[in-house]
Design a protein around this motif. Sequence first.
Motif, PDB file in Angstrom:
ATOM      1  N   PHE A  76       0.814  -1.214   0.000  1.00  0.00           N
ATOM      2  CA  PHE A  76       0.000   0.000   0.000  1.00  0.00           C
ATOM      3  C   PHE A  76       0.850   1.267   0.000  1.00  0.00           C
ATOM      4  CE2 PHE A  76       0.676  -1.351   4.385  1.00  0.00           C
ATOM      5  CZ  PHE A  76       1.136  -0.199   4.987  1.00  0.00           C
ATOM      6  N   GLN A  77       0.211   2.377  -0.324  1.00  0.00           N
ATOM      7  CA  GLN A  77       0.837   3.695  -0.263  1.00  0.00           C
ATOM      8  C   GLN A  77      -0.034   4.593   0.605  1.00  0.00           C
ATOM      9  OE1 GLN A  77       3.819   4.282  -1.697  1.00  0.00           O
ATOM     10  NE2 GLN A  77       3.850   2.209  -2.532  1.00  0.00           N
ATOM     11  N   PHE A  78       0.599   5.366   1.481  1.00  0.00           N
ATOM     12  CA  PHE A  78      -0.149   6.309   2.306  1.00  0.00           C
ATOM     13  C   PHE A  78      -0.666   7.467   1.461  1.00  0.00           C
ATOM     14  CE2 PHE A  78       2.685   4.919   6.013  1.00  0.00           C
ATOM     15  CZ  PHE A  78       1.700   4.090   6.525  1.00  0.00           C
ATOM     16  N   PRO A  79      -1.768   8.079   1.877  1.00  0.00           N
ATOM     17  CA  PRO A  79      -2.259   9.261   1.152  1.00  0.00           C
ATOM     18  C   PRO A  79      -1.257  10.404   1.237  1.00  0.00           C
ATOM     19  CG  PRO A  79      -3.444   8.966   3.229  1.00  0.00           C
ATOM     20  CD  PRO A  79      -2.628   7.727   3.029  1.00  0.00           C
ATOM     21  N   LYS A  80      -1.238  11.231   0.218  1.00  0.00           N
ATOM     22  CA  LYS A  80      -0.332  12.375   0.199  1.00  0.00           C
ATOM     23  C   LYS A  80      -0.757  13.403   1.249  1.00  0.00           C
ATOM     24  CE  LYS A  80       2.415  11.320  -3.258  1.00  0.00           C
ATOM     25  NZ  LYS A  80       3.891  11.152  -3.069  1.00  0.00           N
ATOM     26  N   PRO A  81       0.191  13.965   1.991  1.00  0.00           N
ATOM     27  CA  PRO A  81      -0.153  15.022   2.950  1.00  0.00           C
ATOM     28  C   PRO A  81      -0.779  16.211   2.245  1.00  0.00           C
ATOM     29  CG  PRO A  81       2.083  14.215   3.325  1.00  0.00           C
ATOM     30  CD  PRO A  81       1.623  13.620   2.027  1.00  0.00           C
ATOM     31  N   THR A  82      -1.692  16.891   2.922  1.00  0.00           N
ATOM     32  CA  THR A  82      -2.444  17.978   2.290  1.00  0.00           C
ATOM     33  C   THR A  82      -1.880  19.363   2.595  1.00  0.00           C
ATOM     34  OG1 THR A  82      -3.980  18.158   4.166  1.00  0.00           O
ATOM     35  CG2 THR A  82      -4.556  16.603   2.425  1.00  0.00           C
ATOM     36  N   GLY A  83      -0.876  19.446   3.477  1.00  0.00           N
ATOM     37  CA  GLY A  83      -0.329  20.744   3.850  1.00  0.00           C
ATOM     38  C   GLY A  83       0.577  21.344   2.795  1.00  0.00           C
ATOM     39  N   PRO A  84       0.991  22.592   2.980  1.00  0.00           N
ATOM     40  CA  PRO A  84       1.796  23.307   1.979  1.00  0.00           C
ATOM     41  C   PRO A  84       3.282  22.943   1.988  1.00  0.00           C
ATOM     42  CG  PRO A  84       1.358  24.737   3.855  1.00  0.00           C
ATOM     43  CD  PRO A  84       0.594  23.471   4.105  1.00  0.00           C
ATOM     44  N   PHE A  85       3.717  22.189   2.998  1.00  0.00           N
ATOM     45  CA  PHE A  85       5.147  21.886   3.121  1.00  0.00           C
ATOM     46  C   PHE A  85       5.465  20.472   2.649  1.00  0.00           C
ATOM     47  CE2 PHE A  85       4.296  25.019   6.488  1.00  0.00           C
ATOM     48  CZ  PHE A  85       5.296  25.961   6.252  1.00  0.00           C
ATOM     49  N   GLU A  86       6.689  20.304   2.109  1.00  0.00           N
ATOM     50  CA  GLU A  86       7.247  18.971   1.970  1.00  0.00           C
ATOM     51  C   GLU A  86       7.505  18.437   3.380  1.00  0.00           C
ATOM     52  OE1 GLU A  86       7.778  16.999  -0.460  1.00  0.00           O
ATOM     53  OE2 GLU A  86       7.863  18.192  -2.298  1.00  0.00           O
ATOM     54  N   VAL A  87       7.594  17.137   3.518  1.00  0.00           N
ATOM     55  CA  VAL A  87       7.809  16.547   4.841  1.00  0.00           C
ATOM     56  C   VAL A  87       9.213  15.973   4.923  1.00  0.00           C
ATOM     57  CG1 VAL A  87       7.051  14.816   6.507  1.00  0.00           C
ATOM     58  CG2 VAL A  87       5.352  16.022   5.103  1.00  0.00           C
ATOM     59  N   GLY A  88      10.014  16.541   5.846  1.00  0.00           N
ATOM     60  CA  GLY A  88      11.321  15.985   6.132  1.00  0.00           C
ATOM     61  C   GLY A  88      11.214  15.010   7.288  1.00  0.00           C
ATOM     62  N   MET A  89      12.182  14.129   7.397  1.00  0.00           N
ATOM     63  CA  MET A  89      12.128  13.147   8.477  1.00  0.00           C
ATOM     64  C   MET A  89      13.531  12.701   8.851  1.00  0.00           C
ATOM     65  SD  MET A  89      10.548   9.303   8.533  1.00  0.00           S
ATOM     66  CE  MET A  89      12.089   8.737   7.805  1.00  0.00           C
ATOM     67  N   THR A  90      13.722  12.455  10.143  1.00  0.00           N
ATOM     68  CA  THR A  90      14.978  11.886  10.613  1.00  0.00           C
ATOM     69  C   THR A  90      14.712  11.111  11.888  1.00  0.00           C
ATOM     70  OG1 THR A  90      17.316  12.386  11.036  1.00  0.00           O
ATOM     71  CG2 THR A  90      15.698  13.812  12.102  1.00  0.00           C
ATOM     72  N   SER A  91      15.625  10.250  12.260  1.00  0.00           N
ATOM     73  CA  SER A  91      15.510   9.501  13.512  1.00  0.00           C
ATOM     74  C   SER A  91      16.678   9.863  14.417  1.00  0.00           C
ATOM     75  CB  SER A  91      15.495   7.990  13.249  1.00  0.00           C
ATOM     76  OG  SER A  91      16.702   7.588  12.615  1.00  0.00           O
ATOM     77  N   MET A  92      16.470   9.701  15.712  1.00  0.00           N
ATOM     78  CA  MET A  92      17.519   9.997  16.690  1.00  0.00           C
ATOM     79  C   MET A  92      17.532   8.942  17.787  1.00  0.00           C
ATOM     80  SD  MET A  92      17.471  14.127  17.258  1.00  0.00           S
ATOM     81  CE  MET A  92      17.760  15.252  15.904  1.00  0.00           C
ATOM     82  N   HIS A  93      18.712   8.655  18.242  1.00  0.00           N
ATOM     83  CA  HIS A  93      18.932   7.718  19.337  1.00  0.00           C
ATOM     84  C   HIS A  93      19.347   8.534  20.565  1.00  0.00           C
ATOM     85  CE1 HIS A  93      21.789   4.505  21.215  1.00  0.00           C
ATOM     86  NE2 HIS A  93      20.601   4.459  21.772  1.00  0.00           N
ATOM     87  N   LEU A  94      18.529   8.500  21.611  1.00  0.00           N
ATOM     88  CA  LEU A  94      18.782   9.294  22.817  1.00  0.00           C
ATOM     89  C   LEU A  94      19.056   8.382  24.002  1.00  0.00           C
ATOM     90  CD1 LEU A  94      15.856  11.883  22.423  1.00  0.00           C
ATOM     91  CD2 LEU A  94      18.194  12.069  21.559  1.00  0.00           C
ATOM     92  N   ILE A  95      19.948   8.816  24.872  1.00  0.00           N
ATOM     93  CA  ILE A  95      20.295   8.037  26.064  1.00  0.00           C
ATOM     94  C   ILE A  95      20.098   8.906  27.295  1.00  0.00           C
ATOM     95  CG2 ILE A  95      22.094   6.746  27.268  1.00  0.00           C
ATOM     96  CD1 ILE A  95      23.404   6.214  24.562  1.00  0.00           C
ATOM     97  N   ASP A  96      19.266   8.428  28.226  1.00  0.00           N
ATOM     98  CA  ASP A  96      18.989   9.142  29.470  1.00  0.00           C
ATOM     99  C   ASP A  96      19.852   8.554  30.580  1.00  0.00           C
ATOM    100  OD1 ASP A  96      18.024  10.483  31.632  1.00  0.00           O
ATOM    101  OD2 ASP A  96      15.908   9.964  31.325  1.00  0.00           O
ATOM    102  N   GLU A  97      20.977   9.207  30.842  1.00  0.00           N
ATOM    103  CA  GLU A  97      21.918   8.711  31.851  1.00  0.00           C
ATOM    104  C   GLU A  97      21.357   8.808  33.269  1.00  0.00           C
ATOM    105  OE1 GLU A  97      24.548   7.203  31.111  1.00  0.00           O
ATOM    106  OE2 GLU A  97      25.151   7.857  29.091  1.00  0.00           O
TER     107      GLU A  97
END
Length: 488
Positions: A114-135
């Motif tokens: 499947f494919q998700f529906p296209k976002p309807t807002g005026p911006f392109e969508v950027g994405m990134t992931s992060m690995h966080l450590i809570d010492e």
Amino acid sequence: MRLFEGVLIAVHIFWLFSFLFRFDSKVKISTNLVALIFIIIHFGVEGQRWQMGLTYVLFIFLTVFTLKPFIQRNSKKVKLESENKKKVKKISCILFTLIYSISSFGLVIAMPVFQFPKPTGPFEVGMTSMHLIDESRSESSLSKQEAREIMIQIWYPGEVTDDNQDIQYEAFPYEEWSGTMEFIFSVPRSFFEYLKYSESNSIKDIAVSDRGNKYPILVFSHGFGSTRMQSYSQMEELASHGYFVVSIDHTNDAGYTKFPDGREVMNRADAYSYSFNIEDEKDVKTRSKDVSFVVDQLTKINKQDPQGLFTGKMDIDRIGIFGHSYGGSTAAQVLLDDSRFSSGINIDGPLHEPVASSELEKPFMFILDDDYLYITDEEIKYTNVTPEEFHEYHNKITELADFHYEEGIKDDTYRLTFIAGDHYTFTDFPYLSPLLSRGIDVDQFHQVMNQYILAFFNQYVKGEKTDPILLKEKKADEFYYFETNIKN
């Protein structure tokens, strides 16, 4: 069903008919060649998946049967078959053609790429992931104490700055979904590996749009045993309208988490071991601490992002929270614990203590299924409670939702209730199969839900003028109704 999958199955059905009606050998050879061409295109463009396995096997067998007369043309002619034997073969061929047609089309339709529906807002969508450590926090792992590790996914309003840049949308997060499905349904994750062929609408690590100086933040908390990727299309939709949307994997409470070094953490609990006890606040408090820690880290990143991507782009003074199921419980808890959050949304989740007995003083929205977390006696058998205990719990959470909507929450309160759908329709999981969507238009369902979520956060996080849909109660609709309780 993808284009070449459908064409390939149709070619094989015609190929079967060529044997059934004794077409000329030239027709069979031509069909064999066409099938070969399309199978090569299918493998190269779309990629193979197990749902097409019957077609792959049939290609081999039909190729053998097609070429067999040419291989045996110098051999002596075998004796003629009896009329009865011919009829049996013809009936068998008809039955096999029917079975193949139904099962092949059925599999690729029931489990689509499947494919998700296209976002309807005026911006392109950027994405990134992060690995966080809570010492500052530790947890047990293989007989030793280790700092708490969390994976987060960030969607944001992006901009393609190079007109000649070849936009590459991110692949679907099939590993997180496969691991989560394995936890929930005890099905090997390889069963869902075909999801890797889906594409998202997000572009990894593109620049944050310069159309705004900085953008407000929405934090999302997933359901018990789920994943930060569970509502991917919703994250894209909100980000396209000018928000940083941060989804958190609550490690160990998530069904499956994978860290950048390849380590995998599966939820060790039973998928049906959810606590049906509103006084049980331990896990929701852990989740609340996760959320506050993530905001602490976002604050640091906003001051100086090591990647140089987000520095000064996040509006740390404007933050909202929302979550699904146990994540909805978390959203309410965070509003009680962390003053940095201005408002929250609970998507089909119960209220746990201490929220249940508290008076929240921030705008809040309930988005619920009409049956609100109700499960049947048959489903109760898989849980750790009796039917009597569950019904007592269900009555309690329903009363609490009603009470807090009416008077327990001291600020503006809203309630969006869907008559159609179920608990998982609020997520992207129904896209897995039409069988899970139960005849509901999932795109339309999500469109309505996202419209109200945007209206709510636009007012209470962005500070925009009230959207008229928040002022108008709507009850005469075929699959949802909306109530509003303005207190300020």
